[in-house]
Structure formats: structure tokens, C-alpha cells
Design an enzyme around this catalytic site. Structure first.
Site, mmCIF file in Angstrom:
data_model
loop_
_atom_site.group_PDB
_atom_site.id
_atom_site.type_symbol
_atom_site.label_atom_id
_atom_site.label_comp_id
_atom_site.label_asym_id
_atom_site.label_seq_id
_atom_site.Cartn_x
_atom_site.Cartn_y
_atom_site.Cartn_z
ATOM 1 N N CYS A 65 -76.568 12.449 29.309
ATOM 2 C CA CYS A 65 -78.039 12.405 29.459
ATOM 3 C C CYS A 65 -78.505 13.845 29.639
ATOM 4 O O CYS A 65 -78.961 14.243 30.703
ATOM 5 C CB CYS A 65 -78.449 11.560 30.655
ATOM 6 S SG CYS A 65 -77.834 9.865 30.639
ATOM 7 N N ALA A 66 -78.386 14.643 28.608
ATOM 8 C CA ALA A 66 -78.365 16.099 28.746
ATOM 9 C C ALA A 66 -79.725 16.771 28.889
ATOM 10 O O ALA A 66 -79.829 17.819 29.526
ATOM 11 C CB ALA A 66 -77.627 16.721 27.554
ATOM 12 N N ALA A 67 -80.770 16.247 28.243
ATOM 13 C CA ALA A 67 -82.058 16.942 28.232
ATOM 14 C C ALA A 67 -82.632 17.052 29.653
ATOM 15 O O ALA A 67 -82.484 16.114 30.446
ATOM 16 C CB ALA A 67 -83.040 16.206 27.332
ATOM 17 N N PRO A 68 -83.230 18.214 29.995
ATOM 18 C CA PRO A 68 -83.530 19.379 29.137
ATOM 19 C C PRO A 68 -82.409 20.416 29.046
ATOM 20 O O PRO A 68 -82.601 21.469 28.463
ATOM 21 C CB PRO A 68 -84.754 19.983 29.834
ATOM 22 C CG PRO A 68 -84.534 19.698 31.274
ATOM 23 C CD PRO A 68 -83.880 18.343 31.325
ATOM 24 N N GLY A 69 -81.232 20.154 29.652
ATOM 25 C CA GLY A 69 -80.094 21.027 29.430
ATOM 26 C C GLY A 69 -79.566 21.774 30.629
ATOM 27 O O GLY A 69 -78.631 22.563 30.500
ATOM 28 N N GLY A 70 -80.123 21.536 31.805
ATOM 29 C CA GLY A 70 -79.737 22.317 32.978
ATOM 30 C C GLY A 70 -78.261 22.249 33.318
ATOM 31 O O GLY A 70 -77.621 23.270 33.583
ATOM 32 N N ASP A 110 -78.676 12.891 24.303
ATOM 33 C CA ASP A 110 -79.802 12.305 25.036
ATOM 34 C C ASP A 110 -80.421 11.221 24.161
ATOM 35 O O ASP A 110 -80.481 11.364 22.931
ATOM 36 C CB ASP A 110 -80.848 13.350 25.409
ATOM 37 C CG ASP A 110 -81.717 12.883 26.565
ATOM 38 O OD1 ASP A 110 -81.364 13.189 27.724
ATOM 39 O OD2 ASP A 110 -82.721 12.192 26.322
ATOM 40 N N ASP A 153 -75.951 12.760 34.453
ATOM 41 C CA ASP A 153 -77.143 13.142 35.215
ATOM 42 C C ASP A 153 -78.133 11.995 35.004
ATOM 43 O O ASP A 153 -78.978 12.032 34.126
ATOM 44 C CB ASP A 153 -77.689 14.470 34.685
ATOM 45 C CG ASP A 153 -78.727 15.073 35.611
ATOM 46 O OD1 ASP A 153 -79.027 14.459 36.648
ATOM 47 O OD2 ASP A 153 -79.250 16.159 35.299
ATOM 48 N N CYS A 189 -81.517 12.975 40.980
ATOM 49 C CA CYS A 189 -82.497 13.673 41.817
ATOM 50 C C CYS A 189 -83.153 12.658 42.750
ATOM 51 O O CYS A 189 -84.336 12.746 43.057
ATOM 52 C CB CYS A 189 -83.531 14.418 40.968
ATOM 53 S SG CYS A 189 -84.353 13.432 39.723
#
Length: 410
Positions: free
Chosen positions: A243-248, A266, A308, A361
Site C-alpha cells: 500500500c505504497a502511495a505516496p511513497g514515504g 497501490d 502500511d 497512523c
């Protein structure tokens, strides 16, 4: 003539009240169509986002001013009154007379003179007396005082002391300071890690910090939690950020382990655009896919899978003001099903002895410890790092959770 910042904020709040839409979408259209000055855009954003955060407190305060058991207003009228009251009660740098004068003028233009007279009376009364909020001794009192759903307050009180809950609720009513992760070249040592965090106010020596290839705009919590997972870890040969976006997380992983081959996925095609932009900025070559995480193909196995996970955003409510009004059991139950499905998929994508990083988060145990416990029991996984939990605080740290799971070697 371009709409004023106050009118733009009013439109954005109305857009939110209609169906919990994101205020950034409305303000983004205003910015594109009318190119307001940056100071005006910031003011509109502060008014709109602050009003969304404080919506429940404002509803309570307005009922007291109107002295009616039930004040029924259409959403557009609510938007005008709430944004004005927010400025009077929660912003201390805007003169009251300016708020009252422009709000009454807007009421005349948008509605009719009788409503403008009502607005004038309400705002003059509000400008002469601070908002009176209930005591914080009960969940409902806390919910009104700090402007959160009762359910969320009750969930926090279930696992945390009362004074800690107050600190969390208060912290998430103040936007966190803008911070950045400073990326450095990896020198083959694992400690210290090749990234650190700092407020942008400390980056005066760096020209154009938003465009610097050494900086990723990010709260200290995300980098700190990821850093803990990176500690004393051998570089994975292959990694999938599902679930990569936005890439952090992919950016931090690359900083710590530049030789790792990264696959970034993503499900959201629009968010993939932002992901691609960030990976390009930091010169990261990754294999990109746009697949629903739960359906990711299992032919290839990875040494590390990063989950993530989509979550309630309950640890970042200061910067995601709309999210607090979606905090209820039904939404959390739906998110839990997604989180469990993603972790189970990740377990099936691991090489023997591979690792999963599970991050959210959220500060709710239902999305964190409970998910880890359920998945470890069903998927032959064990906890090897963490769990680590950070709660929002007055220093600007956001809330978040991180844990490393490992597959048991067969």
C-alpha cells in the site's frame, strides 16, 4: 472578482457538511480558478480545517447563543455561521469587527436580510463572550469540549488514563508543525540510520526545501517508527510495499538499504501518480503495480513486505480533520477486515524467514495490537520487533503504530 478567503472557507465547509467531503478538494478548485495569494489560501485553509476540527464544540456554543432547544439551519447557513464563530472563538489574531462585518455582508449576498440580521446578533454576542464548554469529567463532556465523537473518546478511555486522553485530544486540535526527513547517503553502517527528522524552520541552510532531493516532507513519527524497524536488520534482497502511495516507507527503506529491490503497489491509480513523482524525485527505481492489495498475485516471494495499512487516521486527526467524524464502530470494523486481509496476503508473499512491517497512523488498539494478535495466531507469524506506539503530543508528534512480524522458518 475572486472570492475572499472567508468565502472560500465557507464554501469548503459547506462542501464537507454535504457528505463529509474533503475540504482540500473545494479549496483546490478555488486555488486553480482564482489563483489567490498564498497568505489568503493559508487563511482559508486554516479557517476551514479548524472549523471542521471544532465542529462539535461550535454546534454546542451556537445552541447556547441562540437559546433554542433546536436550531435548524441548512448546511450553507451553518457553514457561514460556523466559520465565523471559529474565527471569533478559536483564532486570536483576526479582529472581531472584521469577522462580524464580512460575515454579515456575506449573509446578505448569499441569503437574505433577515438571516443577515440573525448572523449579526449571534456574532456580536459571540464576540463579547468566550465560548462556554462543558466539564471534561465524562466522555460526552470531553467529546464536546475537544470536539470528537463520544465513541472515540470512550475507546481511548478504555485503554488510557484520563489525563493521557485529554493530552491526545488537545494535541489533535492543533495542526502539527511542518517537518521533514533529511535523507543521507548510507555508509554501510546500521547505526545511526541514514535519515533524521527536523522542523522546516531549522532548515534555513537548505535552498528550496520542498524541492530538495535530500528532504521528504514528513512528520517525525513516521520516520521514527520506520527507523526502529530498520535497526539491526540485514538488508532485504527484495521488498514489496503493498500500500505504497505516496511513497514515504519506500523512500526510507531505500535510504536505509539502497541495494534492496523495491516493488511498490497501490490500489488507487490517482495516488500512484504522487507515488511515481516521489520515487522519481529521490531517484528510486521500483517496479510499480496498481492492484488491490488483498488480490496481489502470489507467484513471487519477498524478503520483506510492508503493510502500511488503510486505517482510521485516528493518530493524525490534526492534519486530517474530516477523519474524526468517521470514527465509529461500523467504520472501524470494516477497516479491521481490510487490515487482516492485507496481513494474511503479506504472510503468503514471504520467503521462509521473511519479515512483515505492519504500520498504521492509528492509535486505536482495534487496528493495531488486536490485528497483530489475530494474524499471528492464524498465519504462523511471530513478533520480532515492537510493537511501538506513538501518541500525538504537544511537541507536534503525530500518532502511529509499528510492528515487525516474521514467518517461522519451516
Amino acid at each position: 472578482m475572486a472570492p475572499s478567503a472567508r468565502l472560500a472557507a465557507c464554501h469548503a465547509l459547506h462542501y464537507f457538511l454535504q457528505n463529509e467531503n474533503f475540504i482540500e478538494e473545494s479549496l483546490g478548485r478555488w486555488k486553480t480558478l482564482h489563483t489567490p495569494k498564498e497568505v489568503d489560501f493559508r487563511l482559508a485553509f486554516e479557517i476551514a480545517s479548524g472549523t471542521v476540527r471544532r465542529k462539535r464544540s461550535l454546534e454546542y456554543g451556537l445552541q447556547g447563543l441562540a437559546k433554542r432547544n433546536s436550531l435548524k439551519l441548512e448546511n450553507k447557513k451553518k457553514a457561514l455561521l460556523y466559520t465565523a464563530l471559529y474565527q471569533l472563538w478559536f483564532l486570536d489574531r483576526i479582529p472581531a469587527y472584521a469577522v462580524v462585518a464580512e460575515s454579515v455582508d456575506l449573509a446578505k449576498k448569499l441569503f437574505h436580510t433577515s438571516f443577515a440580521s440573525f448572523v449579526n446578533a449571534i456574532l456580536r454576542k459571540a464576540s463579547s463572550q468566550p465560548i462556554t464548554l462543558p466539564a471534561t469529567t465524562t466522555p460526552e463532556g470531553l467529546g464536546i469540549h475537544y470536539s470528537y465523537p463520544n465513541w472515540f473518546v470512550e475507546e481511548l478511555l478504555r485503554t488510557l488514563p484520563h489525563e493521557n486522553v485529554i493530552s491526545i485530544l488537545a494535541a489533535q486540535n492543533t495542526p502539527p508543525p511542518l517537518m521533514a526527513t533529511l535523507l543521507q547517503k548510507n555508509d554501510a553502517t546500521k547505526d545511526p540510520l541514514p535519515f533524521t527528522n527536523m522542523p522546516l524552520s531549522d532548515l534555513n541552510t537548505i535552498e528550496n526545501p520542498y524541492h530538495s532531493p535530500l528532504l521528504y516532507i514528513q512528520n517525525i513519527t513516521q520516520a521514527t517508527l520506520t527507523g526502529k524497524l530498520c535497526q539491526k536488520m540485514d538488508a532485504p534482497k527484495t521488498a514489496l510495499d503493498i500500500c505504497a502511495a505516496p511513497g514515504g516507507k519506500a523512500i526510507l527503506l531505500h535510504a536505509a538499504f539502497p541495494q534492496t529491490t523495491i516493488h511498490a503497489n497501490d490500489a488507487n491509480a490517482k495516488r500512484m501518480i504522487r507515488l511515481q513523482e516521489n520515487l522519481t524525485k529521490f531517484h528510486i527505481n521500483a517496479l510499480l503495480t496498481t492492484i488491490r492489495g488483498e488480490d496481489y498475485p502470489e507467484e513471487r516471494k519477498y524478503n520483506l513486505v510492508i503493510v502500511d495499512a488503510p486505517c482510521s487516521n485516528s493518530g493524525v486527526l490534526a492534519k486530517c480533520p474530516e477523519a474524526r467524524w468517521r470514527l465509529n464502530k461500523q467504520n472501524i470494523d470494516a477497516l479491521q477486515r481490510t487490515q487482516v486481509a492485507l496481513l494474511k496476503k503479506a504472510a503468503r508473499l514471504l520467503h521462509n524467514g521473511g519479515k512483515i512491517w505492519y504500520l498504521t497512523c492509528s492509535i486505536l488498539a482495534q487496528e493495531n495490537e488486536a490485528i497483530i494478535e489475530q494474524t499471528c495466531n492464524s498465519e504462523n507469524l511471530t513478533i520480532t520487533k515492537g510493537p511501538y506506539t506513538q501518541t500525538p503530543n504537544a511537541e507536534g508528534w503525530e500518532g502511529g503504530f509499528a510492528c515487525e512480524l516474521s514467518s517461522r522458518v519451516e
